[in-house]
Design a protein around this motif. Structure first.
Motif, PDB file in Angstrom:
ATOM      1  N   ARG A 200      15.462  43.989   4.032  1.00  0.00           N
ATOM      2  CA  ARG A 200      15.030  44.284   2.665  1.00  0.00           C
ATOM      3  C   ARG A 200      14.540  45.725   2.544  1.00  0.00           C
ATOM      4  NH1 ARG A 200      10.390  40.495   0.264  1.00  0.00           N
ATOM      5  NH2 ARG A 200       9.079  41.706   1.678  1.00  0.00           N
ATOM      6  N   PRO A 201      14.994  46.464   1.525  1.00  0.00           N
ATOM      7  CA  PRO A 201      14.500  47.831   1.319  1.00  0.00           C
ATOM      8  C   PRO A 201      12.992  47.824   1.096  1.00  0.00           C
ATOM      9  CG  PRO A 201      16.422  47.404  -0.050  1.00  0.00           C
ATOM     10  CD  PRO A 201      16.002  46.088   0.519  1.00  0.00           C
ATOM     11  N   THR A 202      12.322  48.846   1.610  1.00  0.00           N
ATOM     12  CA  THR A 202      10.863  48.888   1.496  1.00  0.00           C
ATOM     13  C   THR A 202      10.397  49.484   0.181  1.00  0.00           C
ATOM     14  OG1 THR A 202      10.886  50.985   2.715  1.00  0.00           O
ATOM     15  CG2 THR A 202      10.484  48.979   3.977  1.00  0.00           C
ATOM     16  N   ARG A 203      11.271  50.211  -0.518  1.00  0.00           N
ATOM     17  CA  ARG A 203      10.874  50.831  -1.780  1.00  0.00           C
ATOM     18  C   ARG A 203      11.387  50.012  -2.954  1.00  0.00           C
ATOM     19  NH1 ARG A 203      12.933  56.906  -0.891  1.00  0.00           N
ATOM     20  NH2 ARG A 203      14.754  55.699  -0.217  1.00  0.00           N
ATOM     21  N   SER A 204      10.566  49.892  -3.977  1.00  0.00           N
ATOM     22  CA  SER A 204      10.984  49.155  -5.167  1.00  0.00           C
ATOM     23  C   SER A 204      12.099  49.906  -5.874  1.00  0.00           C
ATOM     24  CB  SER A 204       9.789  48.973  -6.119  1.00  0.00           C
ATOM     25  OG  SER A 204       9.283  50.234  -6.519  1.00  0.00           O
ATOM     26  N   GLY A 205      12.958  49.147  -6.546  1.00  0.00           N
ATOM     27  CA  GLY A 205      14.075  49.763  -7.246  1.00  0.00           C
ATOM     28  C   GLY A 205      15.280  50.018  -6.378  1.00  0.00           C
ATOM     29  N   GLU A 206      15.174  49.719  -5.083  1.00  0.00           N
ATOM     30  CA  GLU A 206      16.299  49.892  -4.174  1.00  0.00           C
ATOM     31  C   GLU A 206      17.287  48.730  -4.333  1.00  0.00           C
ATOM     32  OE1 GLU A 206      16.972  52.441  -1.867  1.00  0.00           O
ATOM     33  OE2 GLU A 206      15.441  53.471  -3.029  1.00  0.00           O
ATOM     34  N   PRO A 207      18.453  48.791  -3.683  1.00  0.00           N
ATOM     35  CA  PRO A 207      19.433  47.708  -3.806  1.00  0.00           C
ATOM     36  C   PRO A 207      18.885  46.368  -3.311  1.00  0.00           C
ATOM     37  CG  PRO A 207      20.429  49.672  -2.844  1.00  0.00           C
ATOM     38  CD  PRO A 207      18.951  49.922  -2.917  1.00  0.00           C
ATOM     39  N   LEU A 208      19.631  45.325  -3.606  1.00  0.00           N
ATOM     40  CA  LEU A 208      19.239  43.980  -3.190  1.00  0.00           C
ATOM     41  C   LEU A 208      19.184  43.876  -1.671  1.00  0.00           C
ATOM     42  CD1 LEU A 208      21.483  41.932  -5.637  1.00  0.00           C
ATOM     43  CD2 LEU A 208      18.984  42.125  -5.732  1.00  0.00           C
ATOM     44  N   PRO A 209      18.468  42.884  -1.151  1.00  0.00           N
ATOM     45  CA  PRO A 209      18.407  42.708   0.301  1.00  0.00           C
ATOM     46  C   PRO A 209      19.742  42.220   0.863  1.00  0.00           C
ATOM     47  CG  PRO A 209      17.332  40.876  -0.802  1.00  0.00           C
ATOM     48  CD  PRO A 209      17.648  41.892  -1.867  1.00  0.00           C
ATOM     49  N   VAL A 210      19.874  42.329   2.167  1.00  0.00           N
ATOM     50  CA  VAL A 210      21.037  41.827   2.884  1.00  0.00           C
ATOM     51  C   VAL A 210      20.605  40.627   3.720  1.00  0.00           C
ATOM     52  CG1 VAL A 210      22.766  42.339   4.669  1.00  0.00           C
ATOM     53  CG2 VAL A 210      22.173  44.079   2.952  1.00  0.00           C
ATOM     54  N   ALA A 211      21.315  39.515   3.571  1.00  0.00           N
ATOM     55  CA  ALA A 211      21.059  38.341   4.403  1.00  0.00           C
ATOM     56  C   ALA A 211      21.712  38.552   5.767  1.00  0.00           C
ATOM     57  CB  ALA A 211      21.614  37.089   3.737  1.00  0.00           C
ATOM     58  N   VAL A 212      21.007  38.161   6.809  1.00  0.00           N
ATOM     59  CA  VAL A 212      21.518  38.332   8.175  1.00  0.00           C
ATOM     60  C   VAL A 212      21.564  36.972   8.859  1.00  0.00           C
ATOM     61  CG1 VAL A 212      21.186  39.460  10.412  1.00  0.00           C
ATOM     62  CG2 VAL A 212      20.532  40.657   8.297  1.00  0.00           C
ATOM     63  N   GLU A 213      22.741  36.610   9.341  1.00  0.00           N
ATOM     64  CA  GLU A 213      22.933  35.355  10.060  1.00  0.00           C
ATOM     65  C   GLU A 213      23.263  35.662  11.521  1.00  0.00           C
ATOM     66  OE1 GLU A 213      22.351  32.464   8.717  1.00  0.00           O
ATOM     67  OE2 GLU A 213      23.531  32.074   6.901  1.00  0.00           O
ATOM     68  N   VAL A 214      22.592  34.974  12.419  1.00  0.00           N
ATOM     69  CA  VAL A 214      22.862  35.093  13.852  1.00  0.00           C
ATOM     70  C   VAL A 214      23.594  33.822  14.272  1.00  0.00           C
ATOM     71  CG1 VAL A 214      21.860  35.339  16.145  1.00  0.00           C
ATOM     72  CG2 VAL A 214      20.844  36.555  14.197  1.00  0.00           C
ATOM     73  N   GLU A 215      24.883  33.957  14.535  1.00  0.00           N
ATOM     74  CA  GLU A 215      25.729  32.777  14.776  1.00  0.00           C
ATOM     75  C   GLU A 215      26.118  32.736  16.254  1.00  0.00           C
ATOM     76  OE1 GLU A 215      27.096  29.481  12.487  1.00  0.00           O
ATOM     77  OE2 GLU A 215      25.870  31.215  11.942  1.00  0.00           O
ATOM     78  N   LEU A 216      25.530  31.790  16.977  1.00  0.00           N
ATOM     79  CA  LEU A 216      25.755  31.690  18.420  1.00  0.00           C
ATOM     80  C   LEU A 216      26.605  30.498  18.813  1.00  0.00           C
ATOM     81  CD1 LEU A 216      22.147  32.481  19.718  1.00  0.00           C
ATOM     82  CD2 LEU A 216      24.007  34.084  19.229  1.00  0.00           C
ATOM     83  N   THR A 217      26.658  29.478  17.975  1.00  0.00           N
ATOM     84  CA  THR A 217      27.419  28.258  18.288  1.00  0.00           C
ATOM     85  C   THR A 217      28.325  27.916  17.113  1.00  0.00           C
ATOM     86  OG1 THR A 217      25.618  26.876  17.444  1.00  0.00           O
ATOM     87  CG2 THR A 217      25.626  27.335  19.809  1.00  0.00           C
ATOM     88  N   ILE A 218      29.389  27.203  17.423  1.00  0.00           N
ATOM     89  CA  ILE A 218      30.379  26.857  16.400  1.00  0.00           C
ATOM     90  C   ILE A 218      29.892  25.668  15.573  1.00  0.00           C
ATOM     91  CG2 ILE A 218      32.744  26.096  16.000  1.00  0.00           C
ATOM     92  CD1 ILE A 218      33.528  27.478  18.589  1.00  0.00           C
ATOM     93  N   LYS A 219      29.819  25.874  14.265  1.00  0.00           N
ATOM     94  CA  LYS A 219      29.481  24.784  13.358  1.00  0.00           C
ATOM     95  C   LYS A 219      30.747  24.003  13.002  1.00  0.00           C
ATOM     96  CE  LYS A 219      25.414  26.658  10.932  1.00  0.00           C
ATOM     97  NZ  LYS A 219      25.187  27.933  11.649  1.00  0.00           N
ATOM     98  N   ALA A 220      30.575  22.805  12.454  1.00  0.00           N
ATOM     99  CA  ALA A 220      31.714  22.040  11.944  1.00  0.00           C
ATOM    100  C   ALA A 220      32.428  22.875  10.883  1.00  0.00           C
ATOM    101  CB  ALA A 220      31.242  20.719  11.350  1.00  0.00           C
ATOM    102  N   PRO A 221      33.766  22.911  10.897  1.00  0.00           N
ATOM    103  CA  PRO A 221      34.513  23.789   9.974  1.00  0.00           C
ATOM    104  C   PRO A 221      34.138  23.614   8.513  1.00  0.00           C
ATOM    105  CG  PRO A 221      35.978  22.893  11.640  1.00  0.00           C
ATOM    106  CD  PRO A 221      34.656  22.197  11.821  1.00  0.00           C
ATOM    107  N   ARG A 222      33.991  22.374   8.051  1.00  0.00           N
ATOM    108  CA  ARG A 222      33.678  22.154   6.638  1.00  0.00           C
ATOM    109  C   ARG A 222      32.284  22.698   6.295  1.00  0.00           C
ATOM    110  NH1 ARG A 222      34.980  16.148   4.677  1.00  0.00           N
ATOM    111  NH2 ARG A 222      34.195  17.112   2.747  1.00  0.00           N
TER     112      ARG A 222
END
Length: 239
Positions: A154-176
């Motif tokens: 998340r940007p630290t200054r107000s008025g900056e762009p939207l945050p970026v979601a970060v996913e750490v994917e280590l194992t395979i989930k069910a395809p669906r």
């Protein structure tokens, strides 16, 4: 043992607050984030453990120890709305990697802050709407379920762009399930996009899910080893 009337030293407070925000941290991650040696980081963590501000667990043999906040630690640093994290053999590896990823992201993006899933949950509960989470299921059908990312950049200054979601994917989930999550992220408009940091064995499954969800414009999948590595820097320091 620290009493309620004794203020925390700034260095100790910074470590235990970060531990509470991330849920669980390692000595490697603390060292990398704070620019200190691993020996120094481990000493500070063990000191906080002796003061009963942190708790240490090692559920996986050969894996780094994980430190979590205690109730006393939460009171000492004045954090609200967070509970101590529970570490188990099933979530230990993911917790180790998330702590290291969070430390690396903070170093790579000094004009951003990294939120853990726990504090995102708290903030969304308090404001009553998603801040960086995706709604699962078809829009307008039933009560929506939220999928929260592992971390938020998340940007630290107000008025900056939207945050970026970060996913750490280590194992395979069910395809669906993986395709449903990617579809939810493709529709999500409270984040600028989603960064998946992916273990090698997960890359192809995630690519298929992104294609199925037609989410290529919203989701970037990057190999986990593309991020500066906490442990590789340690090896470089010793060479």
């Amino acid at each position: 043992m620290l009493t309620a009337s004794q203020p925390l030293a700034p260095e100790r407070e910074a470590i235990i607050r970060w531990t509470a925000r991330m849920g669980a941290v390692t000595a490697d991650a603390v060292a990398y984030r704070h620019g200190i040696s691993v020996v120094s980081a481990r000493g500070r963590l063990l000191g906080a453990e002796r003061a009963r501000l942190l708790s240490r667990q090692r559920p996986l043999t050969g894996a780094p120890a994980l430190y979590t906040i205690t109730r006393a630690g939460l009171r000492a640093c004045g954090l609200r709305g967070l509970d101590p994290c529970r570490v188990s053999a099933s979530n230990a590896r993911h917790s180790v990697v998330c702590a290291e990823v969070a430390a690396a992201l903070e170093r790579c993006y000094p004009d951003h802050e990294v939120l853990g899933e726990r504090e995102l949950r708290r903030d969304e509960r308090e404001c009553g709407h998603p801040l960086a989470s995706a709604r699962l299921g078809a829009p307008g059908v039933g009560e929506p379920l939220l999928h929260r990312p592992d971390l938020v950049l998340r940007p630290t200054r107000s008025g900056e762009p939207l945050p970026v979601a970060v996913e750490v994917e280590l194992t395979i989930k069910a395809p669906r399930r993986l395709a449903a999550i990617c579809t939810a992220w493709a529709r999500c408009r409270c984040v600028a996009g989603v960064l998946y940091l992916v273990a090698p064995e997960v890359e192809h499954a995630l690519e298929r899910a992104i294609d199925t969800a037609r989410a290529g414009e919203r989701i970037a999948a990057v190999p986990l080893n593309a991020l500066p590595s906490v442990r590789s820097e340690r090896r470089a320091d010793r060479s």
